[in-house]
Design a protein around this motif. Structure first.
Motif, PDB file in Angstrom:
ATOM      1  N   ALA A 195       1.049  -1.281   0.042  1.00  0.00           N
ATOM      2  CA  ALA A 195      -0.027  -0.016   0.044  1.00  0.00           C
ATOM      3  C   ALA A 195       0.917   1.311  -0.001  1.00  0.00           C
ATOM      4  CB  ALA A 195      -0.892   0.187   1.225  1.00  0.00           C
ATOM      5  N   GLY A 196       0.514   2.142  -0.899  1.00  0.00           N
ATOM      6  CA  GLY A 196       1.178   3.206  -1.049  1.00  0.00           C
ATOM      7  C   GLY A 196       2.380   3.390  -2.109  1.00  0.00           C
ATOM      8  N   HIS A 197       2.820   2.231  -2.582  1.00  0.00           N
ATOM      9  CA  HIS A 197       4.035   2.147  -3.526  1.00  0.00           C
ATOM     10  C   HIS A 197       3.276   2.179  -4.874  1.00  0.00           C
ATOM     11  CE1 HIS A 197       7.284   1.097  -0.727  1.00  0.00           C
ATOM     12  NE2 HIS A 197       6.591   0.567  -0.007  1.00  0.00           N
ATOM     13  N   ARG A 198       4.117   2.554  -5.765  1.00  0.00           N
ATOM     14  CA  ARG A 198       3.192   2.749  -7.214  1.00  0.00           C
ATOM     15  C   ARG A 198       3.717   1.480  -7.889  1.00  0.00           C
ATOM     16  NH1 ARG A 198       6.073   7.841  -9.186  1.00  0.00           N
ATOM     17  NH2 ARG A 198       4.910   7.359 -11.389  1.00  0.00           N
ATOM     18  N   VAL A 218      -6.953  -4.192  -6.952  1.00  0.00           N
ATOM     19  CA  VAL A 218      -6.797  -2.725  -6.472  1.00  0.00           C
ATOM     20  C   VAL A 218      -8.112  -2.779  -5.239  1.00  0.00           C
ATOM     21  CG1 VAL A 218      -7.171  -0.405  -6.998  1.00  0.00           C
ATOM     22  CG2 VAL A 218      -5.405  -1.905  -8.265  1.00  0.00           C
ATOM     23  N   ALA A 219      -9.232  -2.982  -5.747  1.00  0.00           N
ATOM     24  CA  ALA A 219     -10.218  -2.761  -4.814  1.00  0.00           C
ATOM     25  C   ALA A 219     -10.244  -3.722  -3.504  1.00  0.00           C
ATOM     26  CB  ALA A 219     -11.680  -3.298  -5.566  1.00  0.00           C
ATOM     27  N   THR A 224      -1.968   0.625  -5.479  1.00  0.00           N
ATOM     28  CA  THR A 224      -1.948   1.679  -6.658  1.00  0.00           C
ATOM     29  C   THR A 224      -1.196   1.143  -7.717  1.00  0.00           C
ATOM     30  OG1 THR A 224      -1.726   3.524  -5.026  1.00  0.00           O
ATOM     31  CG2 THR A 224      -1.148   4.092  -7.106  1.00  0.00           C
ATOM     32  N   ILE A 225      -2.090   0.757  -8.764  1.00  0.00           N
ATOM     33  CA  ILE A 225      -1.726   0.198  -9.822  1.00  0.00           C
ATOM     34  C   ILE A 225      -1.611   1.375 -11.102  1.00  0.00           C
ATOM     35  CG2 ILE A 225      -1.895  -1.563 -11.812  1.00  0.00           C
ATOM     36  CD1 ILE A 225      -2.471  -3.598  -9.409  1.00  0.00           C
ATOM     37  N   GLU A 226      -0.542   1.626 -11.844  1.00  0.00           N
ATOM     38  CA  GLU A 226      -0.703   2.642 -12.809  1.00  0.00           C
ATOM     39  C   GLU A 226      -0.450   1.996 -14.124  1.00  0.00           C
ATOM     40  OE1 GLU A 226       2.197   5.416 -11.962  1.00  0.00           O
ATOM     41  OE2 GLU A 226       1.348   5.982 -10.014  1.00  0.00           O
ATOM     42  N   THR A 249       6.759  -3.223 -10.419  1.00  0.00           N
ATOM     43  CA  THR A 249       5.637  -4.003 -11.148  1.00  0.00           C
ATOM     44  C   THR A 249       5.399  -5.489 -10.785  1.00  0.00           C
ATOM     45  OG1 THR A 249       5.171  -4.242 -13.447  1.00  0.00           O
ATOM     46  CG2 THR A 249       7.160  -5.053 -12.954  1.00  0.00           C
ATOM     47  N   PHE A 250       4.372  -5.560 -10.936  1.00  0.00           N
ATOM     48  CA  PHE A 250       4.067  -7.123 -10.807  1.00  0.00           C
ATOM     49  C   PHE A 250       4.514  -8.016 -11.888  1.00  0.00           C
ATOM     50  CE2 PHE A 250       0.443  -5.879  -7.979  1.00  0.00           C
ATOM     51  CZ  PHE A 250       0.973  -6.257  -6.488  1.00  0.00           C
ATOM     52  N   MET A 251       4.721  -9.265 -11.634  1.00  0.00           N
ATOM     53  CA  MET A 251       5.245 -10.164 -12.599  1.00  0.00           C
ATOM     54  C   MET A 251       4.951 -11.478 -12.036  1.00  0.00           C
ATOM     55  SD  MET A 251       6.949 -10.317 -15.448  1.00  0.00           S
ATOM     56  CE  MET A 251       7.865  -8.516 -15.258  1.00  0.00           C
TER      57      MET A 251
END
Length: 320
Positions: A195-198, A218-219, A224-226, A249-251
């Protein structure tokens, strides 16, 4: 100078009979080989000669002899029968390659298909990569592919009744960071710590099944996913993550990636709970390809379980 070519409809049975007469030398012997009457042989040859507007045989005391036109037609007649046989064979169950959609070449599902090919090298494969679940389902229903690996559906858009699915793999997500990221030294991170990380994931397309998955993630956890910026591919993504301490990023755990040593990238397991991406195999319930049944049996025997304790996946992925 111009010429007109007359359109001729050719009866394959008549062509087959013509070749049989040539090979046996007599109408009577051709009739025996084809299990029809001699009268039927004569009728087919007469019809073929009428269609072609030429004489193919002359009768002699020793049997049937090809005319000059018959000699010219013979090699083409044989090729016509070979083409017809190949056309029929191409659509017989098991005679064409099994066509499977794997989403991406470096994905876990691509690895699963490589494992299937090693276990069943006798089954010819044609691997394709389609865009989203709706494109894949349309291709399955049209018969242009036999199966697809997908998250089952987008919420509110269930699969058509003629499409079957089975959950085959829950693939854990990992956090990928550069060496300067605040979490780069962690051996694992909890979802709460994110939480709080981009988390930057360019290429998430609204309306796709993977967009629905990350919307739910996210919900559920307030992440925070950009998805801003164009998607220039995995190499640019890795370069950016390596050089930008504020981004991660997610991998997926089984996604195969290679990067320069000096990037210093970290793949960090996510826990409490571990988000997993749910892969299902989709196929048409009336598909008779025997390779499809073999693939389903292989996946049932080799794929790990799903809904394991300590993992999270959205509720809409359960097959109907």
């Amino acid at each position: 100078m111009s010429c007109a070519i007359r359109s001729v409809g050719v009866d394959l049975d008549a062509v087959r009979t013509f070749v049989a007469v040539v090979d046996t030398g007599q109408f009577q012997h051709a009739a025996a080989d084809l299990s029809i009457t001699q009268q039927a042989v004569s009728k087919r040859i007469a019809g073929l000669e009428q269609d072609l507007a030429v004489r193919l045989f002359t009768r002699t005391p020793r049997g049937a002899r090809l005319t000059i036109d018959g000699q010219a037609f013979l090699p083409h007649a044989r090729e016509l029968l070979r083409v017809a046989e190949r056309a029929v064979a191409s659509v017989l169950p098991g005679s064409r390659p099994l066509r499977v959609d794997v989403i991406a070449s470096r994905s876990a599902t691509s690895g699963m298909m490589r494992g299937f090919h090693r276990a069943h090298p006798e089954i010819e494969l044609d691997v394709v990569m389609l865009f989203d679940v709706e494109t894949a389902v349309a291709a399955i229903r049209a018969g242009t592919i036999d199966a697809s690996f997908r998250a089952v559906a987008v919420p509110g858009r269930p699969l058509p009744e003629d499409i079957e699915s089975v959950r085959v793999l829950d693939e854990p997500l990992q956090l990928l960071t550069g060496p300067g990221h605040a979490l780069a030294g962690a051996r694992s991170v909890t979802v709460a710590q994110l939480a709080g990380h981009r988390i930057w994931m360019p290429g998430i397309v609204p309306g796709t099944e993977w967009a629905a998955y990350y919307d739910d993630l996210v919900a559920e956890f307030g992440l925070t996913i950009e998805a801003t910026g164009p998607n220039f591919g995995s190499d640019v993504l890795l370069d950016t993550i390596a050089d930008t301490p504020a981004l991660a990023t997610f991998m997926s755990e089984q996604t195969r990636l290679v990067w320069p040593v000096d990037h210093g990238l970290r793949r960090i397991p996510v826990t409490d709970p571990t988000p997993v991406y749910p892969h299902s195999l989709l196929w048409h319930r009336d598909n008779p390809h025997p390779g499809l049944a073999t693939l389903r049996a292989h996946l049932a025997a080799t794929a790990p379980g799903h809904d394991a304790a300590g993992t999270w996946a959205p509720g809409w992925v359960i097959p109907h």
